[in-house]
Write a protein that holds these residues in place. Structure first.
Motif, mmCIF file in Angstrom:
data_model
loop_
_atom_site.group_PDB
_atom_site.id
_atom_site.type_symbol
_atom_site.label_atom_id
_atom_site.label_comp_id
_atom_site.label_asym_id
_atom_site.label_seq_id
_atom_site.Cartn_x
_atom_site.Cartn_y
_atom_site.Cartn_z
ATOM 1 N N MET A 144 81.369 28.299 104.462
ATOM 2 C CA MET A 144 80.798 29.313 105.421
ATOM 3 C C MET A 144 81.032 30.800 104.933
ATOM 4 N N TYR A 145 81.752 31.204 103.970
ATOM 5 C CA TYR A 145 81.983 32.541 103.384
ATOM 6 C C TYR A 145 82.032 32.580 101.756
ATOM 7 N N ALA A 146 82.674 32.137 101.549
ATOM 8 C CA ALA A 146 82.988 32.284 99.969
ATOM 9 C C ALA A 146 81.527 31.971 99.179
ATOM 10 N N LEU A 147 80.872 30.897 99.387
ATOM 11 C CA LEU A 147 79.597 30.736 98.654
ATOM 12 C C LEU A 147 78.392 31.282 99.123
ATOM 13 N N PRO A 148 78.365 31.585 100.459
ATOM 14 C CA PRO A 148 76.965 32.212 101.190
ATOM 15 C C PRO A 148 76.949 33.695 100.538
ATOM 16 N N ILE A 149 77.946 34.348 100.439
ATOM 17 C CA ILE A 149 77.936 35.831 100.113
ATOM 18 C C ILE A 149 77.384 36.064 98.600
ATOM 19 N N PRO A 150 77.986 35.494 97.614
ATOM 20 C CA PRO A 150 77.277 35.479 96.199
ATOM 21 C C PRO A 150 75.840 34.925 96.159
ATOM 22 N N SER A 151 75.635 33.694 96.871
ATOM 23 C CA SER A 151 74.522 33.210 97.068
ATOM 24 C C SER A 151 73.532 34.281 97.392
ATOM 25 N N LEU A 152 73.721 34.695 98.376
ATOM 26 C CA LEU A 152 72.665 35.734 99.141
ATOM 27 C C LEU A 152 72.476 37.052 98.034
ATOM 28 N N VAL A 153 73.376 37.251 97.408
ATOM 29 C CA VAL A 153 73.282 38.408 96.385
ATOM 30 C C VAL A 153 72.540 38.075 95.311
ATOM 31 N N ILE A 154 72.763 36.872 94.710
ATOM 32 C CA ILE A 154 72.093 36.284 93.568
ATOM 33 C C ILE A 154 70.444 36.207 93.874
ATOM 34 N N CYS A 155 70.217 35.467 95.190
ATOM 35 C CA CYS A 155 68.877 35.517 95.644
ATOM 36 C C CYS A 155 68.318 36.931 95.386
ATOM 37 N N GLU A 156 69.011 37.832 96.178
ATOM 38 C CA GLU A 156 68.272 39.115 95.962
ATOM 39 C C GLU A 156 67.867 39.607 94.636
ATOM 40 N N LEU A 157 69.072 39.251 93.462
ATOM 41 C CA LEU A 157 68.831 39.860 92.252
ATOM 42 C C LEU A 157 67.752 39.169 91.520
#
Ligand code: HEM
Length: 399
Positions: A144-157
């Motif tokens: 719910m937290y540790a995986l979604p944050i970097p995943s959203l960032v990487i999608c943006e990159l």
């Protein structure tokens, strides 16, 4: 708890039985030796291998930066594609070719882009905390937290839709899972390749303003589609599994040290030293592989051309030469030049981004849930032992 003494695990990445954050006693014992002892290992599908263990801070630093020490296997453009045999995958290159490709990415990781991302990352953190609050009072922090944050960032990159995350999260988890067979890994990489090839075709037609899109715009004729596929897969894996495991394992380490947790929660001044200290103390990329490309004499050690090396970031970052006699977690420690992001030409390209994510994610979590606690006994926590990135399979928490 997963067995941290698993025989397939090289001693250079082994954690202590009683404290799964710190190096095993057999690893710290190696650091006291004056030589670089030879170790044997079994790779699940590459088979038997021998490597020298490099465990002291000064040795890991000097060897990582040596011009005749290489991480790569060199890309064979005509051979079958694997993660490492992929043009653009920076860890498979040395020298000027590595520098040429790396420059295209560093050129896009600008201070301006990072500054733009900071408030946006803070909003992601806040939205994930809202979602947790709604789902609680018991959740798996990884999901719910540790995986979604970097995943959203990487999608943006990369400029990919977040709705694709389940597939690429699954593929990068398989890639880093050493218990999978060679067949599974080959099929998995083929799926990763196909996904990136489609993305690259879209970016060629319409680059947009993602980081990868900017590389296409700026270097359109100097970068091949294959290299863009390698860039994309490298960023996807390097940027998302690492930060995610740091958030989860960092939270767990703080929960085990309530006084230090309170300092991170209540004192803004502690945020920067705490993030550096957690990076050092946890050393989630526990070891990195290298080989000598010439006969070497470095920091007093002779290494023959062709010999493999396992550089233990875990042992080096706990070396008394770096941190003094007490290497335990101390979030107020004045930051030391740790090696959690590697050192030398391959030093982590996303380290500033990772720091922004960690500084946003860790204190806010503790502030939003001041009564955060483990929802299961510590002994039942499932650590990711057989993976090049150490961390947690899940972290059930309640408040
Ligand atoms: C806390 C999070 C992170 C840790 C601990 C970490 C650690 C590392 C380490 C140890 C290396 C060197 C590997 C070697 O020399 O063999 C590395 C390389 C790299 N990292 Fe990170 N990383 C993190 C986050 C990120 C992020 C967020 C990105 C990008 C979005 C990223 C992109 C890269 C790339 C592209 C390389 C290869 C650089 C090259 O070969 O020139 N990393 N990382």
């Amino acid at each position: 708890m997963t067995d941290p003494q698993h025989p397939a695990l090289l001693v250079t990445s082994r954690r202590a039985q009683g404290c799964p954050f710190e190096p095993a006693s057999e690893l710290t014992a190696l650091r006291e030796r004056s030589d670089l002892p030879m170790l044997s290992g079994e790779h699940p599908f590459l088979g038997h291998f021998d490597v020298r263990a490099v465990t002291r801070y000064a040795d890991v630093r000097a060897i990582s930066a040596h011009e005749h020490v290489s991480p790569g296997t060199n890309v064979n453009r005509d051979g079958p594609r694997t993660l490492f045999n992929q043009p653009g995958f920076l860890l498979s290159y040395d020298g000027p070719e590595h520098a040429r490709l790396r420059r295209m990415l560093t050129g896009a990781f600008t201070v301006r882009r990072l500054q733009q991302m900071r408030p946006w990352i803070e909003r992601i953190v806040s939205a994930q905390l809202d979602a947790m609050q709604e789902a609680g009072p018991e959740v798996d922090l990884v999901a719910m937290y540790a995986l979604p944050i970097p995943s959203l960032v990487i999608c943006e990159l990369l400029g990919v839709p977040y709705t694709d995350r389940a597939d690429f999260q699954h593929r990068s988890a398989v890639l880093l899972d050493f218990t999978r067979t060679a067949e599974e890994q080959v099929a998995n990489y083929a799926a990763m390749y196909a996904y990136m090839a489609e993305l690259v075709a879209r970016l060629r037609a319409e680059p947009g303003d993602s980081l990868l899109g900017e590389v296409v715009t700026k270097h359109s004729d100097d970068v091949t589609d294959e290299e863009l596929i390698g860039f994309g897969n490298l960023l996807l894996i390097a940027g998302h599994e690492t930060t995610s495991n740091m958030i989860a394992l960092g939270t767990l380490a703080l929960l085990r040290n309530p006084e230090q947790l309170a300092a991170v929660r209540d004192d803004d001044e502690v945020t920067t030293p705490a993030v550096e200290e957690l990076l050092r103390y946890l050393s989630i990329v526990s070891q990195i592989g290298r080989h000598a490309t010439a006969d070497l004499d470095v920091t007093g050690h002779e290494i023959a051309a062709g010999e493999g090396l396992s550089l233990s970031i875990l042992a080096a970052n706990q070396d008394p030469e770096l941190v003094g006699p007490d290497a335990g977690l101390d979030v107020r420690r004045k930051p030391v030049p740790h090696l959690a992001f590697g050192f030398g030409p391959h030093q982590c390209l996303g380290q500033q981004l990772a720091r922004i994510e960690l500084k946003a994610a860790l204190p806010e979590l503790l502030r939003r849930f001041p009564t955060l606690r483990l929802a299961l006994p510590f002994e039942r926590i499932d650590f990711r032992v057989l993976s090049p990135v150490y961390g947690l399979m899940s972290l059930p928490l309640s408040w």
